[in-house]
Design a protein around this motif. Structure first.
Motif, PDB file in Angstrom:
ATOM      1  N   GLU A  79      -9.572 -58.420  47.336  1.00  0.00           N
ATOM      2  CA  GLU A  79     -10.585 -58.278  46.289  1.00  0.00           C
ATOM      3  C   GLU A  79     -11.429 -57.045  46.539  1.00  0.00           C
ATOM      4  O   GLU A  79     -11.431 -56.487  47.644  1.00  0.00           O
ATOM      5  CB  GLU A  79     -11.475 -59.530  46.276  1.00  0.00           C
ATOM      6  CG  GLU A  79     -12.305 -59.721  45.039  1.00  0.00           C
ATOM      7  CD  GLU A  79     -11.475 -59.758  43.769  1.00  0.00           C
ATOM      8  OE1 GLU A  79     -11.385 -58.689  43.118  1.00  0.00           O
ATOM      9  OE2 GLU A  79     -10.933 -60.813  43.421  1.00  0.00           O
ATOM     10  N   ARG A  80     -12.146 -56.605  45.512  1.00  0.00           N
ATOM     11  CA  ARG A  80     -13.035 -55.467  45.641  1.00  0.00           C
ATOM     12  C   ARG A  80     -14.204 -55.806  46.565  1.00  0.00           C
ATOM     13  O   ARG A  80     -14.689 -56.945  46.569  1.00  0.00           O
ATOM     14  CB  ARG A  80     -13.599 -55.057  44.279  1.00  0.00           C
ATOM     15  CG  ARG A  80     -12.580 -54.740  43.221  1.00  0.00           C
ATOM     16  CD  ARG A  80     -13.263 -54.052  42.035  1.00  0.00           C
ATOM     17  NE  ARG A  80     -14.476 -54.720  41.620  1.00  0.00           N
ATOM     18  CZ  ARG A  80     -14.539 -55.632  40.643  1.00  0.00           C
ATOM     19  NH1 ARG A  80     -13.436 -56.016  40.014  1.00  0.00           N
ATOM     20  NH2 ARG A  80     -15.686 -56.169  40.299  1.00  0.00           N
ATOM     21  N   ASP A  82     -17.395 -55.082  46.337  1.00  0.00           N
ATOM     22  CA  ASP A  82     -18.596 -55.539  45.648  1.00  0.00           C
ATOM     23  C   ASP A  82     -18.465 -56.996  45.235  1.00  0.00           C
ATOM     24  O   ASP A  82     -19.437 -57.756  45.250  1.00  0.00           O
ATOM     25  CB  ASP A  82     -18.895 -54.656  44.440  1.00  0.00           C
ATOM     26  CG  ASP A  82     -17.736 -54.615  43.437  1.00  0.00           C
ATOM     27  OD1 ASP A  82     -16.578 -54.757  43.863  1.00  0.00           O
ATOM     28  OD2 ASP A  82     -18.002 -54.424  42.239  1.00  0.00           O
ATOM     29  N   THR A  83     -17.251 -57.415  44.881  1.00  0.00           N
ATOM     30  CA  THR A  83     -17.032 -58.809  44.513  1.00  0.00           C
ATOM     31  C   THR A  83     -17.130 -59.716  45.734  1.00  0.00           C
ATOM     32  O   THR A  83     -17.730 -60.795  45.687  1.00  0.00           O
ATOM     33  CB  THR A  83     -15.643 -58.969  43.860  1.00  0.00           C
ATOM     34  OG1 THR A  83     -15.587 -58.146  42.687  1.00  0.00           O
ATOM     35  CG2 THR A  83     -15.388 -60.411  43.473  1.00  0.00           C
ATOM     36  N   ASP A  87     -20.221 -62.557  45.621  1.00  0.00           N
ATOM     37  CA  ASP A  87     -19.828 -63.897  45.192  1.00  0.00           C
ATOM     38  C   ASP A  87     -19.990 -64.890  46.339  1.00  0.00           C
ATOM     39  O   ASP A  87     -19.342 -64.747  47.384  1.00  0.00           O
ATOM     40  CB  ASP A  87     -18.370 -63.876  44.722  1.00  0.00           C
ATOM     41  CG  ASP A  87     -17.991 -65.135  43.964  1.00  0.00           C
ATOM     42  OD1 ASP A  87     -18.587 -66.195  44.228  1.00  0.00           O
ATOM     43  OD2 ASP A  87     -17.084 -65.066  43.110  1.00  0.00           O
ATOM     44  N   GLN A 114      -7.934 -53.790  49.054  1.00  0.00           N
ATOM     45  CA  GLN A 114      -7.970 -53.382  47.657  1.00  0.00           C
ATOM     46  C   GLN A 114      -7.006 -52.210  47.485  1.00  0.00           C
ATOM     47  O   GLN A 114      -7.128 -51.186  48.141  1.00  0.00           O
ATOM     48  CB  GLN A 114      -9.375 -52.954  47.226  1.00  0.00           C
ATOM     49  CG  GLN A 114      -9.438 -52.549  45.748  1.00  0.00           C
ATOM     50  CD  GLN A 114     -10.787 -51.978  45.364  1.00  0.00           C
ATOM     51  OE1 GLN A 114     -11.634 -51.745  46.221  1.00  0.00           O
ATOM     52  NE2 GLN A 114     -10.997 -51.739  44.082  1.00  0.00           N
ATOM     53  N   SER A 138      -7.683 -64.873  47.026  1.00  0.00           N
ATOM     54  CA  SER A 138      -7.946 -64.040  45.862  1.00  0.00           C
ATOM     55  C   SER A 138      -6.788 -63.105  45.532  1.00  0.00           C
ATOM     56  O   SER A 138      -6.977 -61.915  45.303  1.00  0.00           O
ATOM     57  CB  SER A 138      -9.233 -63.221  46.071  1.00  0.00           C
ATOM     58  OG  SER A 138      -9.737 -62.750  44.847  1.00  0.00           O
ATOM     59  N   ASP A 233     -14.275 -61.413  34.929  1.00  0.00           N
ATOM     60  CA  ASP A 233     -13.650 -61.225  36.249  1.00  0.00           C
ATOM     61  C   ASP A 233     -14.425 -61.952  37.351  1.00  0.00           C
ATOM     62  O   ASP A 233     -14.400 -61.560  38.513  1.00  0.00           O
ATOM     63  CB  ASP A 233     -13.519 -59.741  36.581  1.00  0.00           C
ATOM     64  CG  ASP A 233     -14.874 -59.033  36.668  1.00  0.00           C
ATOM     65  OD1 ASP A 233     -15.923 -59.703  36.554  1.00  0.00           O
ATOM     66  OD2 ASP A 233     -14.882 -57.801  36.846  1.00  0.00           O
ATOM     67  N   THR A 235     -17.577 -62.092  37.767  1.00  0.00           N
ATOM     68  CA  THR A 235     -18.862 -61.486  38.096  1.00  0.00           C
ATOM     69  C   THR A 235     -19.895 -61.826  37.025  1.00  0.00           C
ATOM     70  O   THR A 235     -19.554 -62.156  35.888  1.00  0.00           O
ATOM     71  CB  THR A 235     -18.756 -59.960  38.200  1.00  0.00           C
ATOM     72  OG1 THR A 235     -18.391 -59.429  36.917  1.00  0.00           O
ATOM     73  CG2 THR A 235     -17.728 -59.560  39.248  1.00  0.00           C
ATOM     74  N   SER A 238     -19.689 -59.477  33.959  1.00  0.00           N
ATOM     75  CA  SER A 238     -18.593 -59.763  33.033  1.00  0.00           C
ATOM     76  C   SER A 238     -18.897 -60.997  32.189  1.00  0.00           C
ATOM     77  O   SER A 238     -18.517 -61.068  31.014  1.00  0.00           O
ATOM     78  CB  SER A 238     -17.282 -59.958  33.789  1.00  0.00           C
ATOM     79  OG  SER A 238     -17.234 -61.206  34.472  1.00  0.00           O
ATOM     80  N   SER A 260     -16.801 -69.637  36.231  1.00  0.00           N
ATOM     81  CA  SER A 260     -17.470 -69.511  37.528  1.00  0.00           C
ATOM     82  C   SER A 260     -18.969 -69.545  37.302  1.00  0.00           C
ATOM     83  O   SER A 260     -19.453 -69.228  36.207  1.00  0.00           O
ATOM     84  CB  SER A 260     -17.080 -68.218  38.252  1.00  0.00           C
ATOM     85  OG  SER A 260     -17.775 -67.100  37.714  1.00  0.00           O
TER      86      SER A 260
END
Length: 344
Positions: A79-80, A82-83, A87, A114, A138, A233, A235, A238, A260
Motif C-alpha cells: 500500500e501507499r 500515506d495510506t 489508516d 508500492q 492489502s 480508496d 481514505t 475519497s 470503511s
C-alpha cells in the motif's frame, strides 16, 4: 613496582559449559536450544536453568545452518505510505501480529511495498532465505507476489482472499455479512433511498463489502434505482469526494453505507458541507469500528471487525503452515458485529 597483568577478557559461555553445568550431553543442550521435543522434562529444565545462570546466547548463525530457520517473518504491506500511516486498520493489525509473536522467539520485519520496483526487491529478500514466512496485507488486483512467494517455497498467509481464486492460506473478516448487517439496519430504520461508497474493486475487501450491500438491498426489495454506488480508496478524502458526487446526482438519498470508517468520516464532511443533517436527513454507517468512529460528529454507527484478532490469527496460521508445509490452503473468516451509535 611490578605491573599488574592485563585483565582477562570474559569468554562467552559455550554449549559445552551449559552441558557441564546441567549435567547432560552437548547433544541434549543442542536439542533444547533448537526446540526439539526429544528431550525429557527434567533435562529440559536443567538446561534452561544452566542457560539462565551462565547467560548463554545461542549462535544464531550456526543454529540456522542446522535448522534452516531464520526465526524471522516478514509483514508486507502492499500500500501507499500515506495510506499505511493514516489508516488505523494497519496499526491494529500490527498490534495483533506483535501480540501473537510476543510468546515466540520469532522476530518481525516490516516491509512497505508500492510499485513493481519495491515489490521485486521484497521478493528477492524473501526468496534469498531471509525469512521463515510471509504475512501479506492489502493486495491489489492480480499482483504476482502471492504466487511468487509460494513458488519460492516460503509459507504465506494473506489478509483476505485472492481475487484470482487461487488457493492460499488467508484470514479475513466476514465482509459480506457485515455489509448485509449495515444495510438491514438502515432499512429497518425506514431508509429507502440508499447509496454506498464502496472500496476499491481490485481488492477482495472492496468486492465483498459491495456484494453484501447489494445482496441485502435485493433482499429488502429495493430497486436498483434506490441503491447508488460510488467508489473510494478507503481514505477520508475519497469518501468525501464520493459522497459529494452522490449528493449532486441523487439528492434524495437518505442513507449511505461507507465501506470503511475513514470513508464514512469523509461522507459526514460532505453532508455537513451540503447542509444535510445526520441522521435526520441522511443516515451513515461505516465499517471497521476504528478509534475515530467514537469521536465522529455524530458518533458513527459501524460494523466492527476484530482487526487485532485478524493480525494474531494470521500469525497462528503462518506458524501452523511453517510447521506443516503440506496440506490444502485454509481460509479463516472472523465474525463481524454492528455497533449502533448516533449516525444511524
Amino acid at each position: 613496582m611490578t605491573p599488574e597483568p592485563p585483565a582477562r577478557t570474559r569468554q562467552a559461555p559455550t554449549l559445552e559449559a551449559v552441558a557441564e553445568l546441567a549435567g547432560v550431553s552437548r547433544a541434549t543442550v543442542s536439542r533444547v536450544v533448537n526446540g526439539s521435543l526429544r528431550v525429557s522434562p527434567a533435562a529440559h529444565a536443567a538446561v534452561t536453568r544452566a542457560i539462565a545462570e551462565l547467560g548463554y546466547v545461542p549462535n544464531q548463525a550456526a543454529r540456522s545452518l542446522v535448522t534452516r530457520r531464520t526465526d524471522t517473518i516478514v509483514l508486507i504491506v502492499h500500500e501507499r505510505p500515506d495510506t499505511v500511516f493514516a489508516d488505523p486498520f494497519f496499526a491494529s493489525v500490527l498490534r495483533g501480529v506483535n501480540q501473537a509473536l510476543s510468546v515466540t522467539q520469532l522476530q518481525l520485519v516490516l516491509l512497505q511495498v508500492q510499485g513493481d520496483r519495491q515489490r521485486d526487491r521484497a521478493l528477492r529478500y524473501v526468496g534469498n532465505g531471509h525469512v521463515d514466512g510471509v504475512l501479506l496485507i492489502s493486495l491489489h488486483g492480480d499482483d504476482i507476489m502471492p504466487m511468487s512467494v509460494s513458488g519460492a517455497g516460503v509459507p504465506l498467509v494473506m489478509a483476505g482472499r485472492l481475487l484470482t481464486g487461487d488457493p492460499v492460506d488467508s484470514v479475513d473478516a466476514d465482509n459480506v455479512g457485515g455489509a448485509r448487517q449495515a444495510v438491514r439496519h438502515l432499512v429497518a430504520t425506514g431508509r429507502r433511498e440508499l447509496a454506498t461508497v464502496a472500496g476499491p474493486v481490485d481488492m477482495s475487501v472492496g468486492v465483498d463489502r459491495l456484494a453484501g450491500y447489494a445482496q441485502a438491498a435485493r433482499d429488502a426489495g429495493l430497486p436498483a434505482s434506490a441503491t447508488r454506488v460510488e467508489t473510494g480508496d478507503f481514505t477520508e478524502a475519497s469518501g468525501q469526494a464520493a459522497a459529494a458526487r452522490l449528493l449532486a446526482e441523487h439528492p434524495t438519498i437518505d442513507a449511505v453505507f461507507a465501506a470503511s470508517d475513514l470513508m464514512a468520516l469523509g461522507v459526514l464532511r460532505a453532508l455537513r458541507a451540503a447542509g444535510r443533517r445526520v441522521p435526520d436527513d441522511v443516515a451513515v454507517v461505516g465499517f471497521d469500528d476504528a478509534a475515530p468512529a467514537v469521536y465522529a460528529d455524530p458518533p458513527l454507527t459501524t460494523v466492527r471487525q476484530p482487526v487485532e484478532r485478524l493480525g494474531a490469527e494470521m500469525v497462528h496460521q503462518l506458524l501452523r503452515r511453517i510447521a506443516d508445509p503440506t496440506g490444502d490452503a485454509a481460509s479463516v473468516i472472523l465474525p463481524t458485529e454492528l455497533v449502533i451509535r448516533s449516525s444511524a
